[in-house]
Write a protein that holds these residues in place. Structure first.
Motif, PDB file in Angstrom:
ATOM      1  N   ILE A 136      58.905  83.533  27.425  1.00 30.81           N
ATOM      2  CA  ILE A 136      59.153  82.770  28.679  1.00 30.81           C
ATOM      3  C   ILE A 136      58.700  83.937  29.853  1.00 30.81           C
ATOM      4  N   ASN A 137      57.736  83.326  30.685  1.00 27.50           N
ATOM      5  CA  ASN A 137      57.546  83.959  31.903  1.00 27.50           C
ATOM      6  C   ASN A 137      57.714  82.979  33.223  1.00 27.50           C
ATOM      7  N   LYS A 138      57.385  83.472  34.323  1.00 28.39           N
ATOM      8  CA  LYS A 138      57.540  82.737  35.473  1.00 28.39           C
ATOM      9  C   LYS A 138      56.781  81.202  35.550  1.00 28.39           C
ATOM     10  N   ASP A 139      55.688  81.422  34.866  1.00 26.94           N
ATOM     11  CA  ASP A 139      54.772  80.192  34.942  1.00 26.94           C
ATOM     12  C   ASP A 139      55.677  78.998  34.275  1.00 26.94           C
ATOM     13  N   ILE A 140      56.360  79.362  33.037  1.00 27.54           N
ATOM     14  CA  ILE A 140      57.136  78.314  32.321  1.00 27.54           C
ATOM     15  C   ILE A 140      58.120  77.948  32.883  1.00 27.54           C
ATOM     16  N   TRP A 141      58.891  78.923  33.650  1.00 23.83           N
ATOM     17  CA  TRP A 141      60.187  78.561  34.448  1.00 23.83           C
ATOM     18  C   TRP A 141      59.810  77.567  35.531  1.00 23.83           C
ATOM     19  N   GLN A 142      58.787  77.682  36.001  1.00 24.60           N
ATOM     20  CA  GLN A 142      58.280  76.693  37.049  1.00 24.60           C
ATOM     21  C   GLN A 142      57.752  75.321  36.571  1.00 24.60           C
ATOM     22  N   ILE A 143      57.494  75.265  35.398  1.00 25.02           N
ATOM     23  CA  ILE A 143      56.861  74.106  34.838  1.00 25.02           C
ATOM     24  C   ILE A 143      57.908  72.724  35.173  1.00 25.02           C
ATOM     25  N   ALA A 144      59.019  72.874  35.232  1.00 19.83           N
ATOM     26  CA  ALA A 144      60.079  72.071  35.253  1.00 19.83           C
ATOM     27  C   ALA A 144      59.960  71.487  36.589  1.00 19.83           C
ATOM     28  N   SER A 145      59.761  72.280  37.520  1.00 15.96           N
ATOM     29  CA  SER A 145      59.574  71.545  38.989  1.00 15.96           C
ATOM     30  C   SER A 145      58.117  71.327  39.230  1.00 15.96           C
TER      31      SER A 145
END
Length: 224
Positions: A128-137
């Motif tokens: 889990i990287n920063k790009d995956i965390w931002q997918i939600a938004s």
């Protein structure tokens, strides 16, 4: 005690009461900023001594109890080798910080990895990287879809295995198939009843991808 004495009390994830960090401005202005400020001769200051320094008010006893409980919990979490990976911050003028500035300093200094990172790595081998965390938004403007995505990513979607631990569900088994444990991956994908939906989605996707119009839009050669 020497490992903890310079540990900052406020907005510190290591010193939390019921999972929440604390910040009490009147304590800070009274120069109670570090763990060592609450001890004298390795003994935690009694309540009346705190009141002498900070003053009296109706919620003071609750504040005293919350801080004492938080520090006691930290001691319990210490293993035989002491505190691992603990960073000590030394702010000379901590009482001059505004709450927002103070919080930013603490967050920057105590970057911690959420449990979800190790969960997905162990479960699916996914990093889990920063790009995956931002997918939600970034994936949708619909608030409910964003919230759903956020809950799945953090592994806090209320499946039966979680609800059972909370005393809400009667069983950890899947509600739909009643055969398997209702883990998050089972609930959304592996359940035999849910998998029928994914099969339909997969068929529709490949059917659409095989059309002439779709292939030409993607710049792919179409062979009739």
């Amino acid at each position: 005690m020497t490992q903890l004495e310079n540990l900052c009390l406020w907005n510190n994830s290591l010193i939390a009461y019921r999972g929440k960090t604390m910040f009490l401005r009147d304590w800070v202005t009274s120069d109670i900023c570090y763990v060592k400020d609450l001890y004298e001769n390795n003994i935690f200051l009694p309540f009346h001594r705190i009141c002498e320094r900070v003053g009296h008010k109706p919620t003071r006893l609750f504040e005293y109890g919350a801080i004492r409980t938080a520090i006691a919990s930290l001691f319990l979490k210490m293993n035989d080798n002491g505190i691992q990976a603990m960073k000590v911050m030394d702010y000379q003028k901590i009482s001059t910080f505004k709450p927002r500035q103070f919080r930013k300093l603490m967050v920057d200094a105590y970057q911690t990895e959420t449990i979800a990172v190790s969960f997905w790595k162990r479960k699916m081998g996914i990093e889990i990287n920063k790009d995956i965390w931002q997918i939600a938004s970034n994936a949708s403007k619909e608030v409910r879809l964003r919230l759903l995505h956020w809950k799945i990513t953090h592994n806090i979607y209320p499946t039966n295995i979680i609800l059972y631990k909370m005393g809400i569900a009667e069983s950890i088994s899947c509600t739909h198939c009643t055969e398997e444990t209702d883990y998050i991956e089972h609930f959304f994908y592996y359940c035999r009843k849910i998998s029928k939906v994914w099969n339909l989605v997969e068929e529709a996707f490949f059917t659409a991808c095989s059309t002439k119009k779709f292939m030409l839009m993607c710049g792919m050669p179409y062979l009739a």
